[in-house]
Structure formats: C-alpha cells, structure tokens
Design a protein around this motif. Structure first.
Motif, PDB file in Angstrom:
ATOM      1  N   ASN A  41      26.717 136.363  29.818  1.00  0.00           N
ATOM      2  CA  ASN A  41      25.386 136.181  30.378  1.00  0.00           C
ATOM      3  C   ASN A  41      24.984 137.370  31.239  1.00  0.00           C
ATOM      4  OD1 ASN A  41      25.319 133.627  29.199  1.00  0.00           O
ATOM      5  ND2 ASN A  41      26.206 132.660  31.001  1.00  0.00           N
ATOM      6  N   LEU A  42      23.702 137.711  31.198  1.00  0.00           N
ATOM      7  CA  LEU A  42      23.141 138.783  32.022  1.00  0.00           C
ATOM      8  C   LEU A  42      22.157 138.129  32.973  1.00  0.00           C
ATOM      9  CD1 LEU A  42      22.883 141.826  32.597  1.00  0.00           C
ATOM     10  CD2 LEU A  42      21.040 141.880  30.913  1.00  0.00           C
ATOM     11  N   THR A  43      22.468 138.160  34.278  1.00  0.00           N
ATOM     12  CA  THR A  43      21.694 137.434  35.271  1.00  0.00           C
ATOM     13  C   THR A  43      21.287 138.348  36.409  1.00  0.00           C
ATOM     14  OG1 THR A  43      23.040 135.487  34.779  1.00  0.00           O
ATOM     15  CG2 THR A  43      21.708 135.391  36.762  1.00  0.00           C
ATOM     16  N   GLU A  44      20.040 138.225  36.782  1.00  0.00           N
ATOM     17  CA  GLU A  44      19.517 138.966  37.930  1.00  0.00           C
ATOM     18  C   GLU A  44      19.934 138.250  39.216  1.00  0.00           C
ATOM     19  OE1 GLU A  44      15.175 140.653  38.604  1.00  0.00           O
ATOM     20  OE2 GLU A  44      15.259 138.479  38.529  1.00  0.00           O
ATOM     21  N   LEU A  45      20.286 139.018  40.245  1.00  0.00           N
ATOM     22  CA  LEU A  45      20.655 138.417  41.524  1.00  0.00           C
ATOM     23  C   LEU A  45      19.494 137.605  42.078  1.00  0.00           C
ATOM     24  CD1 LEU A  45      22.547 141.300  43.358  1.00  0.00           C
ATOM     25  CD2 LEU A  45      23.487 139.105  42.656  1.00  0.00           C
ATOM     26  N   PRO A  46      19.760 136.437  42.646  1.00  0.00           N
ATOM     27  CA  PRO A  46      18.678 135.621  43.220  1.00  0.00           C
ATOM     28  C   PRO A  46      17.929 136.379  44.309  1.00  0.00           C
ATOM     29  CG  PRO A  46      20.735 134.381  43.108  1.00  0.00           C
ATOM     30  CD  PRO A  46      21.056 135.799  42.759  1.00  0.00           C
ATOM     31  N   THR A  48      15.801 138.791  43.894  1.00  0.00           N
ATOM     32  CA  THR A  48      15.430 140.157  43.534  1.00  0.00           C
ATOM     33  C   THR A  48      14.396 140.127  42.422  1.00  0.00           C
ATOM     34  OG1 THR A  48      17.186 140.379  41.875  1.00  0.00           O
ATOM     35  CG2 THR A  48      17.734 141.012  44.131  1.00  0.00           C
ATOM     36  N   ALA A  49      13.722 141.240  42.240  1.00  0.00           N
ATOM     37  CA  ALA A  49      12.705 141.351  41.187  1.00  0.00           C
ATOM     38  C   ALA A  49      13.053 142.555  40.320  1.00  0.00           C
ATOM     39  CB  ALA A  49      11.313 141.495  41.794  1.00  0.00           C
ATOM     40  N   GLY A  50      14.120 142.433  39.575  1.00  0.00           N
ATOM     41  CA  GLY A  50      14.612 143.540  38.774  1.00  0.00           C
ATOM     42  C   GLY A  50      13.983 143.619  37.403  1.00  0.00           C
ATOM     43  N   ALA A  66      15.891 137.106  33.913  1.00  0.00           N
ATOM     44  CA  ALA A  66      15.323 138.335  34.458  1.00  0.00           C
ATOM     45  C   ALA A  66      13.941 138.072  35.033  1.00  0.00           C
ATOM     46  CB  ALA A  66      15.232 139.398  33.365  1.00  0.00           C
ATOM     47  N   HIS A  67      13.517 138.955  35.901  1.00  0.00           N
ATOM     48  CA  HIS A  67      12.158 138.912  36.427  1.00  0.00           C
ATOM     49  C   HIS A  67      11.210 139.538  35.410  1.00  0.00           C
ATOM     50  CE1 HIS A  67       8.763 140.235  38.987  1.00  0.00           C
ATOM     51  NE2 HIS A  67       8.979 139.073  39.557  1.00  0.00           N
ATOM     52  N   THR A  68      11.542 140.745  34.975  1.00  0.00           N
ATOM     53  CA  THR A  68      10.773 141.483  33.978  1.00  0.00           C
ATOM     54  C   THR A  68      11.744 142.002  32.930  1.00  0.00           C
ATOM     55  OG1 THR A  68       9.182 142.180  35.653  1.00  0.00           O
ATOM     56  CG2 THR A  68       9.237 143.458  33.620  1.00  0.00           C
ATOM     57  N   ALA A  69      11.372 141.890  31.649  1.00  0.00           N
ATOM     58  CA  ALA A  69      12.261 142.359  30.586  1.00  0.00           C
ATOM     59  C   ALA A  69      11.462 142.971  29.450  1.00  0.00           C
ATOM     60  CB  ALA A  69      13.111 141.214  30.056  1.00  0.00           C
ATOM     61  N   ILE A  70      11.981 144.080  28.942  1.00  0.00           N
ATOM     62  CA  ILE A  70      11.448 144.733  27.750  1.00  0.00           C
ATOM     63  C   ILE A  70      12.609 144.803  26.772  1.00  0.00           C
ATOM     64  CG2 ILE A  70      10.459 146.828  26.797  1.00  0.00           C
ATOM     65  CD1 ILE A  70       9.248 147.349  29.539  1.00  0.00           C
ATOM     66  N   ILE A  71      12.465 144.123  25.636  1.00  0.00           N
ATOM     67  CA  ILE A  71      13.580 143.963  24.715  1.00  0.00           C
ATOM     68  C   ILE A  71      13.266 144.615  23.376  1.00  0.00           C
ATOM     69  CG2 ILE A  71      14.993 142.278  23.478  1.00  0.00           C
ATOM     70  CD1 ILE A  71      14.630 140.428  25.876  1.00  0.00           C
ATOM     71  N   GLY A  72      14.170 145.501  22.954  1.00  0.00           N
ATOM     72  CA  GLY A  72      14.021 146.157  21.670  1.00  0.00           C
ATOM     73  C   GLY A  72      15.203 145.915  20.758  1.00  0.00           C
ATOM     74  N   GLY A  73      16.201 145.184  21.229  1.00  0.00           N
ATOM     75  CA  GLY A  73      17.417 144.953  20.453  1.00  0.00           C
ATOM     76  C   GLY A  73      17.608 143.501  20.093  1.00  0.00           C
ATOM     77  N   CYS A  81      12.469 134.458  31.648  1.00  0.00           N
ATOM     78  CA  CYS A  81      11.829 135.625  32.244  1.00  0.00           C
ATOM     79  C   CYS A  81      10.758 135.129  33.216  1.00  0.00           C
ATOM     80  CB  CYS A  81      11.230 136.502  31.150  1.00  0.00           C
ATOM     81  SG  CYS A  81      10.874 138.147  31.709  1.00  0.00           S
ATOM     82  N   ALA A  82      10.982 135.311  34.504  1.00  0.00           N
ATOM     83  CA  ALA A  82      10.132 134.732  35.542  1.00  0.00           C
ATOM     84  C   ALA A  82       8.752 135.372  35.614  1.00  0.00           C
ATOM     85  CB  ALA A  82      10.818 134.851  36.900  1.00  0.00           C
ATOM     86  N   GLU A  83       8.594 136.602  35.135  1.00  0.00           N
ATOM     87  CA  GLU A  83       7.303 137.273  35.264  1.00  0.00           C
ATOM     88  C   GLU A  83       6.770 137.763  33.917  1.00  0.00           C
ATOM     89  OE1 GLU A  83       3.925 138.202  37.024  1.00  0.00           O
ATOM     90  OE2 GLU A  83       5.566 137.263  38.122  1.00  0.00           O
ATOM     91  N   TYR A  84       7.316 138.850  33.398  1.00  0.00           N
ATOM     92  CA  TYR A  84       6.744 139.518  32.220  1.00  0.00           C
ATOM     93  C   TYR A  84       7.839 139.802  31.202  1.00  0.00           C
ATOM     94  CZ  TYR A  84       4.650 143.296  29.470  1.00  0.00           C
ATOM     95  OH  TYR A  84       4.191 144.078  28.449  1.00  0.00           O
ATOM     96  N   LEU A  85       7.581 139.435  29.943  1.00  0.00           N
ATOM     97  CA  LEU A  85       8.524 139.686  28.850  1.00  0.00           C
ATOM     98  C   LEU A  85       7.790 140.400  27.729  1.00  0.00           C
ATOM     99  CD1 LEU A  85      11.249 139.285  27.389  1.00  0.00           C
ATOM    100  CD2 LEU A  85      10.384 137.067  26.625  1.00  0.00           C
ATOM    101  N   GLU A  86       8.375 141.501  27.271  1.00  0.00           N
ATOM    102  CA  GLU A  86       7.804 142.263  26.157  1.00  0.00           C
ATOM    103  C   GLU A  86       8.856 142.389  25.068  1.00  0.00           C
ATOM    104  OE1 GLU A  86       5.950 146.711  25.307  1.00  0.00           O
ATOM    105  OE2 GLU A  86       6.058 145.962  27.345  1.00  0.00           O
ATOM    106  N   LEU A  87       8.498 141.993  23.851  1.00  0.00           N
ATOM    107  CA  LEU A  87       9.398 142.099  22.709  1.00  0.00           C
ATOM    108  C   LEU A  87       8.881 143.190  21.788  1.00  0.00           C
ATOM    109  CD1 LEU A  87       9.916 138.305  21.908  1.00  0.00           C
ATOM    110  CD2 LEU A  87      11.315 139.791  23.349  1.00  0.00           C
TER     111      LEU A  87
END
Length: 127
Positions: A41-46, A48-50, A66-73, A81-87
């Motif tokens: 698992n990949l988890t952002e520290l509570p 934080t807004a990483g 995650a807070h914000t994530a951009i995923i290409g894989g 994703c708590a804020e913004y997710l881009e695929l």
C-alpha cells in the motif's frame, strides 16, 4: 511538476526510479514520483497534502491513499484521492476509485467502480 487551475506547482521529494522495486507498505509526505514498482500500500501521512505522480511504466500492487494523484501506469488496488485525481491515457486501474475531482484522459482504463469521496473523509484528511 504539474499545473492545475486549483493546484499550484508541486515539488517531488521522493523518487522511486524505473529500476527500483519496493516490497512492503510505503508512507510518504510531500511529493512522490513512482517510475518503478511497489508491491504494498502507498499511503500519504495523515494531515499532509502530498502529490503522487506515477510514470507510464510504473506499477503499484496495493491500495493508494493520496491528496492529489496523477497516474500514468498500472494500479492493482483501490484508490482514495481526497482532492484531485488525473488518469493519463496509459493508466490502467484494476480496483475501485474514490475521488473528489477526477479527470480521465482518452485511453485510460478503469476496471472497478467510481465513487465521489465522502465529505467526512475530506474533513478528516485536512486535520
């Protein structure tokens, strides 16, 4: 780095390069770029807004928070994703996705359910 109407440019504090494979859960803060693979698992520290950025050939077999994530894989697990997710076009997600704002480029594949993230989860992430 990336730019978004709501988000300012973010910096990358941690890099998992294409030749690196991590086994086990990973916790991060700030910006992280993954070009290699993570089995866990990949988890952002509570509190934080990483930012998570995954390259086109990256792989994560585990859940992502995650807070914000951009995923290409490839992701084989659930994403919150708590804020913004881009695929991006090369993204392939095998799992459910919870998001506040999502942008899906033509060609991205999602094998799971999409659901808006609960408001109580959003307020918890801000604390």
């Amino acid at each position: 780095m990336f730019f978004n109407k709501k988000n300012k440019a973010r910096t990358i504090d941690t890099l998992i390069d294409k030749d690196i494979s991590v086994r086990g859960n990973v916790t991060y803060s700030g910006g992280i770029r993954v070009d290699g693979s993570i089995q866990g698992n990949l988890t952002e520290l509570p509190g934080t807004a990483g930012t998570l950025i995954m390259g086109n050939k990256s792989r994560i077999k585990g859940n992502i928070s995650a807070h914000t994530a951009i995923i290409g894989g490839d992701v084989n697990g659930n994403i919150i994703c708590a804020e913004y997710l881009e695929l991006h076009a090369n993204a392939r997600i095998m799992g459910d996705i919870e998001y506040k704002v999502i942008e899906i480029h033509a060609g991205a594949k999602v094998y799971g359910r999409l659901k808006e993230v609960a408001k109580d989860y959003q307020s918890q992430k801000k604390k």
